[in-house]
Design an enzyme around this catalytic site. Structure first.
Site, PDB file in Angstrom:
ATOM      1  N   ASP A 291     123.438  40.346 -30.833  1.00 53.62           N
ATOM      2  CA  ASP A 291     122.236  39.858 -30.191  1.00 53.62           C
ATOM      3  C   ASP A 291     121.048  40.371 -31.014  1.00 53.62           C
ATOM      4  OD1 ASP A 291     121.499  39.339 -26.668  1.00 53.62           O
ATOM      5  OD2 ASP A 291     120.415  38.749 -28.475  1.00 53.62           O
TER       6      ASP A 291
HETATM    7  C1  GLC Z   1     117.934  37.155 -26.848  1.00 59.25           C
HETATM    8  C2  GLC Z   1     119.058  37.044 -25.834  1.00 59.25           C
HETATM    9  C3  GLC Z   1     120.184  36.151 -26.267  1.00 59.25           C
HETATM   10  C4  GLC Z   1     119.633  35.034 -27.124  1.00 59.25           C
HETATM   11  C5  GLC Z   1     119.123  35.660 -28.401  1.00 59.25           C
HETATM   12  C6  GLC Z   1     118.520  34.628 -29.350  1.00 59.25           C
HETATM   13  O1  GLC Z   1     117.469  38.477 -26.898  1.00 59.25           O
HETATM   14  O2  GLC Z   1     119.621  38.256 -25.373  1.00 59.25           O
HETATM   15  O3  GLC Z   1     120.840  35.684 -25.086  1.00 59.25           O
HETATM   16  O4  GLC Z   1     120.641  34.078 -27.394  1.00 59.25           O
HETATM   17  O5  GLC Z   1     118.178  36.693 -28.155  1.00 59.25           O
HETATM   18  O6  GLC Z   1     117.345  34.102 -28.800  1.00 59.25           O
END
Ligand code: GLC
Length: 749
Positions: A291
């Protein structure tokens, strides 16, 4: 690059293409032709080029025109960044793709990812809302629509489905999931993967799915986002892991690590999760991405002293791609030179990335997703709007309808009151990504006005969502006095749930409750329509009004869907997938709880030493699986074909469901099982089957479920997975409170 090198490079590339050119017609991630092409290409790559494939950067995506951040353009052109997210439209993705294909030595195309969570530009209800439809075909159709739109906009990959079990509504991200139940979560995760990926990833209307967030992120302590997670391996494997596995078994090609630590080890450094379970036990052969900056966050987690150490931990744990952190970009080369990461470990990560690019077909045609005609035809098409409308209708949950104040009649004078009645933005919810408020053709107010006879609707906002301003009350009360019925559209604003949007109080914010109670004293029929991304504690409001409908954030066509439900152009059929607590003190509260050694018996309230509170009942405001229709359904003739099951055997259970009301409607028939005695304590009920069935008024349908031994399996005291003989009760009914039951025995041979 000198001429000799160019010729050698061209020969090498040609070899990698020719080696399996015909593989284009046999795309499939287990395809060893693709593995050969991957290895041929890998052999041509420098260390820096390999590291570039493990890098994912956000682009400053902008719907009004692509704005390229300097750093990102250079990183793409120099091959330091091989993947981009938060960039879409054909124009913008083509612009970035041309940099990668034309400016880098090997011309390896970028992978474009984006949070297409509940639709791309045509938004369906938030995922928790979609789950309340209990309609797997429709949920798959919704994901299919999202994939078509996303792919038409140049995207290859969505960061969905979110498969985190959510038992704590203080956590804002329950809005993105499928609720509290493992079995339902598994079915919905698989349906979403099928929708996104279709059955051929080389098609230009399919995109890679991403199973997130691995793992158990929904159990963040105290419902506070990014907080620690601690649980037994039994609870992890029995309750939290199955939806991730179901998504992978459905073919999901990528997995995203979660922010939380689990048993003290942050997911992005957790080899137990990312290698032992994901790859060795489950056989996952796709790609693992972290993430957002989750590798960098190993430092504040306290398991890495610097980014170098964090990068080593992540790669060793099984991470293939670094989202936005720049850690792999800045430190992997040094780690390999120091021998802390082997080049083969890096090669494995790069293989996992390149394989996806071959499977998508973009290695053969980097611009195959860049078709402006397809984009123009697909995005926000009438067909997609209809899918969003259908999904919104099926997602809304009718919680109360005293004296059948609903449905509304077109000639009734209706006062519409509330801060969310005329909002377009709030219809879209928190993860709107590419969704646009201006694409919303009607707010709930506008759609009610369309359905009512001319001049019958009067709107007064009355108050804001989250202020103490009561100056609008008097006008609202006057409007209510002049009306036959009052529709109050209240709730949380779109940004009061979702990521980093947790709440310790789950009441209606601001002065909304005050306004409801003042209006309710006018003795007019009051209907509360509320928007939310979670289970809210609205016991007072529910008691004060005559009807209550939870519409979640119903999406681009949500206004029309809600109004059509209110006027019975459509019939409510949604059911809760998260328990609704009476107050925050009850949390975590969910339907599949255990009996304890001192279960409270409501028929003996004076028993002191029982598992209970002094100040509130144990029961929720509304249970998991609950939802009303404008019609009614009666259950009868619950019959088992046998009352014993042998090991490996099967039983069949049937039940008659009769539509006893005045409208045709759909009912979600739910099947729960209880294992009475086992080597470990077992929940009083576990959902093991459901069927959403349409039944015309006056009609009876016989619903059949097969009960097989594997449905009775669990992690026994020695952590082996299997069954134990004994007595089981089967419940079949309209929600998890049902007492409609029969018993059977699993024999021990
Ligand atoms: C965010 C979220 C994740 C998302 C990613 C990209 O922090 O936790 O669910 O897909 O970043 O935006």
């Amino acid at each position: 690059m000198n001429t000799i090198n160019k010729i050698l490079l061209a020969i090498g590339l040609l070899a990698s293409v020719v080696a399996c050119k015909h593989s284009a017609d046999t795309i499939g991630h287990n395809n060893d032709k693709i593995s050969q092409r991957v290895d041929s290409l890998l052999n041509l790559m420098t260390l820096e080029e390999k590291i570039g494939q493990t890098v994912l950067f956000t682009s400053r995506w902008d719907v009004t025109g692509p704005v390229l951040r300097e750093g990102e353009e250079d990183a793409i052109k120099t091959g330091k960044c091989g993947n981009i997210f938060n960039a879409h439209t054909v124009e913008y993705t083509r612009k970035l793709q041309e940099l990668a294909v034309n400016e880098t030595r090997l011309g390896i195309p970028l992978l474009f990812g984006y949070d297409v969570i509940h639709g791309h530009q045509t938004l369906t209800p938030i995922s928790l809302g979609e789950s309340a439809s209990w309609d797997l075909k429709l949920i798959e159709k919704s994901a299919r629509m999202a994939a078509r739109e996303a792919a038409a906009s140049g995207l290859h990959w969505t960061f969905a489905p979110m498969c985190d079990i959510g038992r704590d509504p203080r956590w804002g991200r329950v809005s993105e999931g499928a609720g509290e139940d493992t079995f339902l979560g598994e079915q919905i995760a698989a349906a979403r993967v099928r929708g996104f990926q279709g059955n051929d990833l080389s098609q230009t209307n399919t995109i890679l799915a991403c199973v997130k967030h691995m793992a158990a992120y929904g159990a963040s302590l105290a419902g506070r986002d990014y907080n620690s997670v601690d649980m037994s391996d039994r609870v992890l494997r029995e309750t939290y892991l199955p939806p991730y596995k179901a998504a992978i078994d459905a073919g999901a090609r990528t997995v995203m690590t979660s922010f939380n630590d689990l048993d003290g080890v942050p997911a992005s450094a957790n080899r137990y999760l990312l290698t032992d379970i994901l790859r060795d036990e489950w056989g996952f052969d796709g790609m693992v991405v972290t993430d957002y900056t989750a590798i960098n966050e190993l430092i504040p987690h306290g398991v890495a002293k610097d980014e170098y150490e964090a990068g080593v931990l992540a790669m060793k744990a099984g991470v293939d791609m670094d989202m936005e952190g720049g850690v792999f970009m800045d430190h992997l080369k040094e780690a390999i030179e120091n021998g802390e990461i082997s080049e083969e470990e890096l090669n494995n990560a790069v293989r996992n990335v390149l394989r996806l690019k071959f499977e998508l077909g973009i290695m053969d045609d980097p611009f195959k997703y860049c078709n402006v005609v397809r984009e123009r035809e697909e995005v926000l098409s009438e067909k997609n709007r209809e899918t969003a409308y259908e999904m919104a209708v099926a997602s809304c949950v009718l919680l109360k309808n005293e004296a059948n104040v609903l449905p509304l009649k077109k000639d009734e004078k209706v006062a519409v009151i509330g801060p969310l009645a005329n909002s377009k933005r709030d219809l879209l919810g928190s993860w709107k990504a590419a969704g646009k408020p201006q694409a919303v053709e009607a707010t709930i107010l506008e759609a009610i006005t369309t359905n009512a006879a001319k001049g019958k609707v009067h709107f007064v906002k009355g108050c804001d969502v989250n202020t103490e301003d009561r100056s609008g009350f008097s006008k609202a009360i006057q409007a209510a006095k002049n009306a036959d019925k009052v529709v109050m559209v209240m709730g949380e604003k779109w940004n009061m749930s979702g990521e980093a949007a947790c709440r310790t109080k789950l009441d209606l914010p601001g002065v909304q409750t005050d306004l409801i109670s003042q209006i309710a004293q006018l003795n007019k029929p009051v209907i509360l329509v509320y928007m939310t991304g979670r289970s809210m504690t609205i016991e007072k409001e529910v008691e004060a009004v005559d009807a209550v409908m939870n519409v979640w954030y119903p999406g681009t066509e949500g206004g029309r869907a809600v109004a059509d439900l209110l006027y019975a152009k459509q019939i409510p059929s949604g059911k809760l997938t998260m328990t609704m607590p009476r107050n925050v003190g009850q949390i975590p509260i969910y339907y599949n709880y255990k009996n304890t050694g001192r279960p409270f018996n409501p028929e003996k309230p004076k028993d002191t030493y029982k598992s209970r509170y002094l100040d509130v009942e144990n029961t929720p405001l509304f249970p998991f699986g609950y939802g009303l229709s404008y019609t009614t359904f009666a259950y009868s003739k619950l019959l088992l074909d046998k009352n014993t099951m042998n090991q490996g055997g099967e039983l069949n259970i049937t039940v008659d469901v009769t539509n006893t009301g005045d409208y045709d409607g759909s009912e979600v028939v739910q099947l729960y099982i209880r294992d009475h005695v086992a080597s470990v304590t077992r929940p009083l009920k576990e959902l093991k089957g459901f069927e959403k069935v349409f039944i015309r008024k006056g009609e009876t349908k016989t619903i059949r479920f097969a009960i097989t031994e594997d449905m009775l399996a669990f992690f026994r005291q020695d952590m082996s997975f299997g069954t134990e003989p004994g007595t089981f009760t089967v419940f079949v009914g309209a929600d998890s409170d049902t007492q409609n039951q029969v018993e059977f025995t699993l024999l021990n041979q």
